[in-house]
Each structure stands twice: as structure tokens, then as C-alpha cells.
Design a protein around this motif. Structure first.
Motif, mmCIF file in Angstrom:
data_model
loop_
_atom_site.group_PDB
_atom_site.id
_atom_site.type_symbol
_atom_site.label_atom_id
_atom_site.label_comp_id
_atom_site.label_asym_id
_atom_site.label_seq_id
_atom_site.Cartn_x
_atom_site.Cartn_y
_atom_site.Cartn_z
ATOM 1 N N ARG A 346 0.818 -1.210 0.000
ATOM 2 C CA ARG A 346 0.000 0.000 0.000
ATOM 3 C C ARG A 346 0.860 1.273 0.000
ATOM 4 N NH1 ARG A 346 -4.498 -1.571 4.671
ATOM 5 N NH2 ARG A 346 -5.256 -3.502 3.692
ATOM 6 N N SER A 347 2.055 1.158 0.570
ATOM 7 C CA SER A 347 2.884 2.356 0.735
ATOM 8 C C SER A 347 4.108 2.388 -0.169
ATOM 9 C CB SER A 347 3.348 2.464 2.195
ATOM 10 O OG SER A 347 4.085 1.307 2.580
ATOM 11 N N SER A 348 4.390 1.317 -0.902
ATOM 12 C CA SER A 348 5.582 1.287 -1.760
ATOM 13 C C SER A 348 5.379 0.299 -2.896
ATOM 14 C CB SER A 348 6.821 0.900 -0.947
ATOM 15 O OG SER A 348 6.618 -0.357 -0.330
ATOM 16 N N GLU A 349 6.238 0.407 -3.890
ATOM 17 C CA GLU A 349 6.151 -0.476 -5.047
ATOM 18 C C GLU A 349 6.794 -1.818 -4.732
ATOM 19 O OE1 GLU A 349 7.029 -0.283 -9.867
ATOM 20 O OE2 GLU A 349 7.589 1.374 -8.543
ATOM 21 N N ILE A 350 6.185 -2.889 -5.194
ATOM 22 C CA ILE A 350 6.702 -4.240 -4.951
ATOM 23 C C ILE A 350 7.086 -4.881 -6.279
ATOM 24 C CG2 ILE A 350 5.425 -4.569 -2.813
ATOM 25 C CD1 ILE A 350 3.317 -6.112 -4.368
ATOM 26 N N TYR A 351 7.975 -5.898 -6.172
ATOM 27 C CA TYR A 351 8.501 -6.554 -7.373
ATOM 28 C C TYR A 351 8.372 -8.075 -7.268
ATOM 29 C CZ TYR A 351 10.462 -1.929 -8.178
ATOM 30 O OH TYR A 351 10.609 -0.582 -8.382
ATOM 31 N N ASN A 352 7.256 -8.517 -6.731
ATOM 32 C CA ASN A 352 7.049 -9.954 -6.538
ATOM 33 C C ASN A 352 7.118 -10.731 -7.847
ATOM 34 O OD1 ASN A 352 6.512 -8.895 -4.051
ATOM 35 N ND2 ASN A 352 4.499 -9.848 -3.800
ATOM 36 N N GLY A 353 6.502 -10.188 -8.893
ATOM 37 C CA GLY A 353 6.485 -10.892 -10.176
ATOM 38 C C GLY A 353 7.866 -11.065 -10.760
ATOM 39 N N GLY A 354 8.685 -10.010 -10.710
ATOM 40 C CA GLY A 354 10.042 -10.107 -11.230
ATOM 41 C C GLY A 354 10.887 -11.102 -10.456
#
Length: 516
Positions: A346-354
């Protein structure tokens, strides 16, 4: 050349596959393989999957961490365990295709509910349907063996597994790109996933229906023997041990096939002389009722189970398989939850897919490399398992204690690479030590035991009816779990090396004494 001009031995090799309903080598295999690969690609092209936990915790579902981690995710483990064995038998009885269709339909239901279902109970039902999806994967990986010739097994296996891997990787990458670059919502990613699995379900209808299977719809060795005799009687000779039989699927085994250990019966015990076979159609009545009842199937599986696990090296590798796969499932299932707590989406960008895409590709590279490593696994295998299990424990520990998202990502990638490397070694070591070719039986039993252990671990550690521990405490337990596995195999491997060293010394002393 006309059929009557073919010599007897060659003629049996030409006619037998056709009379058994099998396609000749290299014939009619490309189309079902292509359709199955397309199904596998679209079924695994799910860009929303790496973002499942943030989606459930986000405004779309508005569930709490306790509900997601302690009440929803455990349902998948329980349903997978309960469904695994019934689906295993149903896959064979229904001859694969209906179970593949069931998997496709379950995928559609799962992602439709992800889009529109609300509330705790509805999402728990969603997890049940996802358990159906994972339990029915056996149909996808075993269907093709009932369609193609034995000589093509390795090729079609690589195609089907590569298609699923590519689909998962493309889905993970596209999900990350759509979120990070295009700014799509997680709801939109689930729409794409639903569309992809719907295409997969449509593709499954084009798969041809197999005419045979391994347990309930197959030809026993006696029936194949009679079939050979009928073919050869027309030419005035009876072939008992035709090499062509070895090319019939079901006589030799590969991964995801579990043919039964059917005993041969001599002609005099069959109650039908060869002369009668040549001159009468009465024997055709004996070929009816080829379906084996479920009790006989289970008895044959039990007999094969005892025979397979009588090998001590196989038992050792299987123990590691079951123990480590249990821990692997737990880490994979709850990693997104750990990432979400370390860095909330909610507060930052995530890179789970990468991260999922990178770990999958690097794991595939590691698997390829280990296939070219030459070492004495019989001697050093347990030590290697102990050492790498310690690395796994360390990566899980770092993932848990260092509250930095990039450290968590890197530790996760290392964790998956090491596991995929070790499970590959375990796979071919188990295959090497099998006294009979029952690969899928052993792999299936090992996975079932892993699921039983995972269910116990989930109920005790995760489930709200058990301890209901928070995610960080859970990962500390998982790190300790892999450390215990490492210690067990270090002790066992050291004892094994000492035994081998003493045995070699004794053999050397005996050789010297005999020379003297």
C-alpha cells in the motif's frame, strides 16, 4: 511391400502396435502434444499470482493478516492432501482428459471467485478449488504418455514441462510490467489471469480422448502375449518374446507413469493351447473385462511400494525429498506474506512478479548444470544434502531476520535455486536406485508424505486452531526445520562414509591375504 510379403518377425513388429491401438512411432503425436503444451502455457500464464497476498490484504478483499495467513491459506494444504490420492485414481479411471477439463474449470472458478467473492468463508472455498487445481496437475503431466509412443516420452515430457515453465515465467514478468510500468490495478491482473485460464479450458476440449490408461484401461502382459500369438499364428509361427513389446507404453516406465507389476503366466496355466488361439475366436471372449477393480489396483500399488522402498539409498533420498518438500511448500506459500509485512504494497512499489520470474529461470539453469556434474553421489550425496540444506536454512533465517525487502528477495531466489537443484539430484538418484521402474509411484508417495507433514506443520504452527503464530515466528521455525534436516543428513552421511571406508579396507585386506 504387401503385408503378406513381410517376414514373420518383422510383421509382428508392424501389426502389433496397430492391433493394440497404439500409433506407430512418430505418427500423430505432434497435434495432441501441441494442444497440451498450449493448455499448459495458458493455464500457468497467471500474472496476478505473485501478487495474491497483497490483493487479499488490499481494499478489494479487505481481509486481515490473521485471516489470510492463519485461516485461508491452510485450507489449500488440507484440500490438496485430501484430494491427492482420489484424484490419482480418478485420473486413470477417467482416462486423463476429463480430469484436465476439471482442472481448467477449477482454475476458472478460482479466479472468478478472486474477482467477485467477498468474505472469509468464500475465500476459503476459493482455496479449496485451488487445491483441486494442484491435485489434478497429475493429469496434465501424465496424459501425453497414453497418446504417444514410448520412444517419444523424453521429448514430449520436455515440451510439456517447458510450456508450463514458460507460461509461469511470462505471467510473472507481464504481471510485474503491468503493475510497475503500466500502473494496472491488481484487480485488472486477475481479469487477465481469468481470461488466460479460460483460454486454457477451451484448449483442453481439443485434446483427443485416450483409449487406454495405466490401471483400469490397459492390456496386461498375458493379453499382449496372446495378441502376439494371434498375429504370428497367421504366419505359422509363435513369437513369445518380441522386442516390439518393449516399445508398448505400460511395459516400460517413465516419470508420471505407474504401470502395475503384472505377472506373466505360461500358456499352459492360461488354459488355452496355442493351437486353439490360432484356430478359434473363443479366446476373444477372454479379453473382455480389462478394467481392474480398485482393490486389485491398491494391492498392486502396495506390492510395488514394498519392492521400491526396499533399497536403502532410495529410502534415504526419499526421506530428504519428503522432509524438504514439506518445508519448501510452507516457505513458498507464506513468502508473499513475509514480503508484505517487510514492505507493505500500500505504501511502496513491490517486485514480486520479477522475483518469481528470476528465481524460476535461475533455478532452471541450475537444474541444467547439475545434469552435467559428475560425482559419486552414492558416497557424497548425503553430505551434499546436509550442506545445501544448511544453506537453505541460512537463506530462510536471513529472509526472516533482516527486514529489508531486497535481502528478502535475494534470499528467496537462493532458496528456490538450491531446492530445485537438490530435488533434481534426488529425482535421478531415486530413479537410479529403483529395482523396478515405478518412478511416479515413488514420486507420488514422497509428495504425499510431504503433504502429510506439511498438514501437521500447518495445523500446529499456522492454523488459528493451533498455535496461530505470526509470520516472522513461522519463518524462524522453518529455518530451524531445515537446520534439523541438515544435521540429520550430516550424521547419516558421515556414518555412511565411515562404513564405506571400512568396507574398502576389509576388501583390500582380503585381496592382499588371498595373494599372499
Amino acid at each position: 511391400m504387401e503385408a503378406q510379403d513381410v517376414p514373420g518377425g518383422l510383421r509382428s513388429r508392424v501389426l502389433l502396435p496397430r492391433r493394440l491401438g497404439l500409433a506407430p512411432h512418430g505418427c500423430c503425436w505432434a497435434l495432441p502434444t501441441a494442444v497440451l503444451c498450449l493448455y499448459g502455457f495458458f493455464a500457468n500464464l497467471r500474472p496476478s499470482e505473485p501478487f495474491l497476498t497483497p490483493y487479499l490484504l488490499g481494499p478489494d478483499k479487505n481481509l486481515t493478516e490473521t485471516q489470510v495467513f492463519n485461516e485461508i491459506y491452510p485450507v489449500w494444504t488440507y484440500s490438496y492432501l485430501v484430494l491427492l490420492f482420489p484424484v490419482f485414481l480418478a485420473t486413470d479411471y477417467l482416462r486423463y482428459k476429463p480430469v484436465i477439463l476439471l482442472q481448467g474449470l477449477s482454475l476458472i472458478v478460482t479466479w472468478f471467485m478472486l474477482l467477485y467473492a467477498k468474505g472469509l468463508l468464500a475465500i476459503q472455498f476459493l482455496e479449496f478449488f485451488y487445491g483441486v487445481v494442484t491435485a489434478t496437475e497429475i493429469a496434465y503431466y501424465s496424459y501425453i504418455y497414453s497418446i504417444v509412443d514410448l520412444a517419444l516420452y523424453q521429448k514430449v515430457t520436455s515440451y510439456c514441462r517447458s510450456a508450463a515453465l514458460v507460461g509461469y515465467t511470462v505471467g510473472s514478468v507481464s504481471g510485474q510490467v503491468l503493475v510497475s510500468v503500466a500502473g494496472w490495478s491488481l484487480f485488472s491482473l486477475n481479469v487477465v489471469s481469468l481470461t488466460s485460464v479460460s483460454v486454457a479450458f477451451a484448449m483442453a476440449w481439443f485434446l483427443p480422448m485416450p483409449h487406454k490408461s495405466l490401471f483400469f484401461h490397459h492390456l496386461s502382459s498375458t493379453q499382449v502375449s496372446k495378441e502376439t500369438k494371434v498375429v504370428e499364428c497367421k504366419n505359422g509361427a509363435v513369437v513369445r518374446d518380441d522386442p516390439a513389446l518393449k516399445r508398448v507404453p505400460g511395459w516400460e516406465d517413465v516419470e508420471s507413469k505407474v504401470p502395475l507389476n503384472v505377472e506373466e503366466h505360461p500358456a499352459e496355466q492360461q488354459g488355452e493351447p496355442e493351437a486353439l488361439l490360432c484356430g478359434s475366436r473363443h479366446s476373444s471372449n477372454k479379453w473382455k473385462g480389462q478394467k481392474m477393480d480398485i482393490i486389485k489396483v491398491i494391492k498392486e500399488l502396495w506390492k510395488d511400494f514394498l519392492q521400491c522402498y526396499s533399497s536403502q539409498p532410495l529410502l534415504c533420498w526419499s526421506v530428504w525429498w519428503a522432509l524438504s518438500t514439506c518445508g519448501y511448500f510452507q516457505v513458498i506459500n507464506y513468502t508473499q506474506g513475509l514480503w508484505e509485512l517487510v514492505q507493505p504494497s500500500r505504501s511502496s512499489e513491490i517486485y514480486n512478479g520479477g522475483v518469481e520470474a528470476v528465481s524460476t529461470l535461475l533455478g532452471a539453469v541450475a537444474v541444467f548444470v547439475v545434469g552435467h556434474i559428475k560425482t559419486s553421489w552414492a558416497t557424497w550425496g548425503e553430505i551434499a544434502l546436509a550442506l545445501f540444506s544448511l544453506f537453505i536454512a541460512a537463506s530462510v533465517y536471513v529472509m526472516d531476520t533482516v527486514r529489508n525487502i531486497w535481502v528478502c528477495y535475494a534470499s528467496y531466489v537462493i532458496f528456490r535455486i538450491i531446492y530445485m537443484l537438490l530435488i533434481t539430484i534426488a529425482t535421478f538418484q531415486i530413479a537410479t536406485n529403483l529395482s523396478v521402474e515405478r518412478y511416479a509411484l515413488v514420486f507420488g508417495i514422497n509428495t504425499f508424505i510431504a503433504l502429510v507433514l506439511q498438514t501437521l506443520l500447518t495445523f500446529i504452527v499456522v492454523d488459528s486452531k493451533g498455535l496461530g503464530l505470526d509470520i516472522f515466528t513461522q519463518f524462524m521455525i522453518y529455518a530451524g526445520y531445515f537446520a534439523v534436516i541438515s544435521a540429520v543428513f550430516l550424521i547419516s552421511g558421515t556414518c555412511n562414509i565411515i562404513r564405506n571406508y571400512r568396507r574398502q579396507e576389509e576388501e583390500t585386506d582380503e585381496a592382499v591375504a588371498s595373494i599372499a
